[in-house]
Motif scaffolding. Sequence first.
Motif, PDB file in Angstrom:
ATOM      1  N   LEU A  42      -8.457   9.580 -19.629  1.00  0.00           N
ATOM      2  CA  LEU A  42      -9.444   8.957 -18.909  1.00  0.00           C
ATOM      3  C   LEU A  42      -9.333   8.432 -17.359  1.00  0.00           C
ATOM      4  N   PRO A  43     -10.058   8.713 -16.583  1.00  0.00           N
ATOM      5  CA  PRO A  43      -9.784   8.417 -15.064  1.00  0.00           C
ATOM      6  C   PRO A  43      -9.964   6.896 -14.867  1.00  0.00           C
ATOM      7  N   GLN A  44      -9.238   6.047 -15.503  1.00  0.00           N
ATOM      8  CA  GLN A  44      -9.510   4.575 -15.383  1.00  0.00           C
ATOM      9  C   GLN A  44      -7.918   4.018 -15.453  1.00  0.00           C
ATOM     10  N   TYR A  45      -6.902   4.389 -14.734  1.00  0.00           N
ATOM     11  CA  TYR A  45      -5.540   3.511 -14.914  1.00  0.00           C
ATOM     12  C   TYR A  45      -5.384   3.510 -13.444  1.00  0.00           C
ATOM     13  N   ALA A  46      -4.367   2.627 -13.185  1.00  0.00           N
ATOM     14  CA  ALA A  46      -4.138   2.044 -11.777  1.00  0.00           C
ATOM     15  C   ALA A  46      -2.640   1.675 -11.752  1.00  0.00           C
ATOM     16  N   VAL A  47      -2.116   1.683 -10.528  1.00  0.00           N
ATOM     17  CA  VAL A  47      -1.039   0.857 -10.104  1.00  0.00           C
ATOM     18  C   VAL A  47      -1.385  -0.326  -9.485  1.00  0.00           C
ATOM     19  N   SER A  48      -1.020  -1.540  -9.700  1.00  0.00           N
ATOM     20  CA  SER A  48      -1.260  -2.757  -9.714  1.00  0.00           C
ATOM     21  C   SER A  48      -0.267  -3.663  -9.020  1.00  0.00           C
ATOM     22  N   LEU A  49      -0.132  -4.058  -7.752  1.00  0.00           N
ATOM     23  CA  LEU A  49       0.904  -4.358  -7.142  1.00  0.00           C
ATOM     24  C   LEU A  49       0.611  -5.721  -6.022  1.00  0.00           C
ATOM     25  N   ALA A  50       1.139  -6.825  -6.457  1.00  0.00           N
ATOM     26  CA  ALA A  50       0.870  -8.025  -5.726  1.00  0.00           C
ATOM     27  C   ALA A  50       2.194  -8.599  -4.940  1.00  0.00           C
ATOM     28  N   ALA A  51       1.878  -9.245  -3.935  1.00  0.00           N
ATOM     29  CA  ALA A  51       3.157 -10.050  -3.382  1.00  0.00           C
ATOM     30  C   ALA A  51       2.719 -11.404  -3.355  1.00  0.00           C
ATOM     31  N   GLU A  52       3.695 -12.386  -4.142  1.00  0.00           N
ATOM     32  CA  GLU A  52       3.495 -13.421  -4.141  1.00  0.00           C
ATOM     33  C   GLU A  52       4.404 -14.320  -2.859  1.00  0.00           C
ATOM     34  N   VAL A  53       3.997 -15.448  -2.417  1.00  0.00           N
ATOM     35  CA  VAL A  53       4.788 -16.078  -1.425  1.00  0.00           C
ATOM     36  C   VAL A  53       4.764 -17.693  -2.077  1.00  0.00           C
ATOM     37  N   ASP A  54       5.875 -17.980  -2.448  1.00  0.00           N
ATOM     38  CA  ASP A  54       5.991 -19.448  -3.174  1.00  0.00           C
ATOM     39  C   ASP A  54       5.329 -19.645  -4.153  1.00  0.00           C
ATOM     40  N   GLY A  55       5.024 -18.273  -5.026  1.00  0.00           N
ATOM     41  CA  GLY A  55       4.004 -18.603  -6.351  1.00  0.00           C
ATOM     42  C   GLY A  55       2.764 -18.450  -5.964  1.00  0.00           C
ATOM     43  N   VAL A  56       2.263 -17.950  -4.814  1.00  0.00           N
ATOM     44  CA  VAL A  56       0.708 -17.674  -4.419  1.00  0.00           C
ATOM     45  C   VAL A  56       0.691 -16.152  -4.087  1.00  0.00           C
ATOM     46  N   VAL A  88      -0.410 -13.561  -1.824  1.00  0.00           N
ATOM     47  CA  VAL A  88      -0.946 -13.486  -0.804  1.00  0.00           C
ATOM     48  C   VAL A  88      -1.489 -11.911  -0.115  1.00  0.00           C
ATOM     49  N   ALA A  89      -0.937 -10.829  -0.937  1.00  0.00           N
ATOM     50  CA  ALA A  89      -1.272  -9.572  -0.721  1.00  0.00           C
ATOM     51  C   ALA A  89      -1.469  -8.815  -1.801  1.00  0.00           C
ATOM     52  N   ALA A  90      -2.385  -7.862  -2.064  1.00  0.00           N
ATOM     53  CA  ALA A  90      -2.603  -7.152  -3.280  1.00  0.00           C
ATOM     54  C   ALA A  90      -3.434  -5.533  -3.065  1.00  0.00           C
ATOM     55  N   VAL A  91      -2.720  -4.772  -3.562  1.00  0.00           N
ATOM     56  CA  VAL A  91      -3.363  -3.311  -3.811  1.00  0.00           C
ATOM     57  C   VAL A  91      -3.624  -3.086  -5.427  1.00  0.00           C
ATOM     58  N   VAL A  92      -4.563  -2.656  -5.619  1.00  0.00           N
ATOM     59  CA  VAL A  92      -4.891  -1.806  -6.945  1.00  0.00           C
ATOM     60  C   VAL A  92      -5.294  -0.436  -6.412  1.00  0.00           C
ATOM     61  N   ARG A  93      -4.767   0.721  -6.902  1.00  0.00           N
ATOM     62  CA  ARG A  93      -4.814   2.053  -6.878  1.00  0.00           C
ATOM     63  C   ARG A  93      -5.240   2.767  -8.059  1.00  0.00           C
ATOM     64  N   ASN A  94      -6.291   3.144  -8.200  1.00  0.00           N
ATOM     65  CA  ASN A  94      -6.726   4.109  -9.167  1.00  0.00           C
ATOM     66  C   ASN A  94      -5.894   5.354  -9.065  1.00  0.00           C
ATOM     67  N   ALA A  95      -5.098   5.575 -10.013  1.00  0.00           N
ATOM     68  CA  ALA A  95      -4.070   6.934  -9.703  1.00  0.00           C
ATOM     69  C   ALA A  95      -4.765   8.170 -10.139  1.00  0.00           C
ATOM     70  N   ALA A  96      -5.938   8.011 -10.926  1.00  0.00           N
ATOM     71  CA  ALA A  96      -6.580   9.227 -11.319  1.00  0.00           C
ATOM     72  C   ALA A  96      -7.430   9.704 -10.128  1.00  0.00           C
ATOM     73  N   THR A  97      -8.264   8.735  -9.510  1.00  0.00           N
ATOM     74  CA  THR A  97      -9.269   8.944  -8.650  1.00  0.00           C
ATOM     75  C   THR A  97      -8.691   8.819  -7.121  1.00  0.00           C
ATOM     76  N   VAL A 149       0.867  -1.093   0.034  1.00  0.00           N
ATOM     77  CA  VAL A 149      -0.072   0.059  -0.028  1.00  0.00           C
ATOM     78  C   VAL A 149       0.750   1.280  -0.130  1.00  0.00           C
ATOM     79  N   THR A 150       1.801   1.196   0.889  1.00  0.00           N
ATOM     80  CA  THR A 150       2.724   2.626   1.027  1.00  0.00           C
ATOM     81  C   THR A 150       3.329   2.440  -0.587  1.00  0.00           C
ATOM     82  N   VAL A 151       4.093   1.478  -1.133  1.00  0.00           N
ATOM     83  CA  VAL A 151       4.638   1.773  -2.315  1.00  0.00           C
ATOM     84  C   VAL A 151       3.789   2.185  -3.279  1.00  0.00           C
TER      85      VAL A 151
END
Length: 266
Positions: free
Chosen positions: A99-113, A115-124, A13-15
């Motif tokens: 168009l206000p529909q673009y995002a930063v998408s970041l997931a953390a995988e542990v051993d390929g799965v 386990v944590a995810a954030v999607v932040r709409n950068a426009a809104t 989330v911070t990143v």
Amino acid sequence: TTVDPAGLLAIAVTVAREAADTARSMRAEGVSGVTTKSTDTDVVTAADRAVERQVVAALGALRPGDTVLGEEYGGTDGDARVRWVVDPIDGTVNYLYGLPQYAVSLAAEVDGVAVAAVVRNAATGDEWTATLGGGAFRGKKRLAASAQTDLAQALVATGFGYDAKRRAHQAEVLTRLITRVRDIRRFGAASLDLCLAAEGGVDAYFEKGLNPWDHAAGGLIAAEAGLVVGGLDGRPAGLDMLVAAPPAIFGPLADLLSEFDAAGGP
Ligand code: IPD
């Protein structure tokens, strides 16, 4: 270093917030450095590159030793248990047009799965998060998939790849699907489509030919909101097809897409 989902989510989330700030402020100054990738319509901008570099640097400082897979610069070497999957700007064409529909998408995988995810709409500034087993949220609000049980009444989002032959195949599938569902939506950012499905803003979403950075975070968010996220004919969600739908309509939608051979073709 921790592999605890909550700890990884806090970092994600911070990143992602810093990355989204960069994307939005670069957009305010106008789009620059536009080049094309796989085809003439597959664009990448200076912001895609700058944001990915920023994310890789921030993760490197906070989590030295983890590996990163990014849309613009590919993967880093290493055999760490934790891999971060990043799309610095998902919805680059929307970004290009403002168009206000673009995002930063970041997931953390542990051993390929994942386990944590954030999607932040950068426009809104809208932000969706999830941890494996911990539910999905928009801000502090816990999310639940739509209660739709009838595919004929379902609003279904989708997206298209950049390759012309694949698009032609996707259009054929849509020609047949459009008479079997309530309607179709195409918003232009796979991660945000999955978040919309997670909060019932559409009933379901499917797309062929996604890359891991398009769906790693949004897929976990949708699954944690109670959608079934998978491929066709029992295959895992991925390159040939990703379907995200409430349990009652996953089967009927996947069967129709299978019948229309949505995973086939180029
Ligand atoms: C694209 C978007 C689009 C989807 C494409 C993706 P990009 O990602 O998510 O909605 O249909 O398949 O490639 O190129 O904007 O990061």
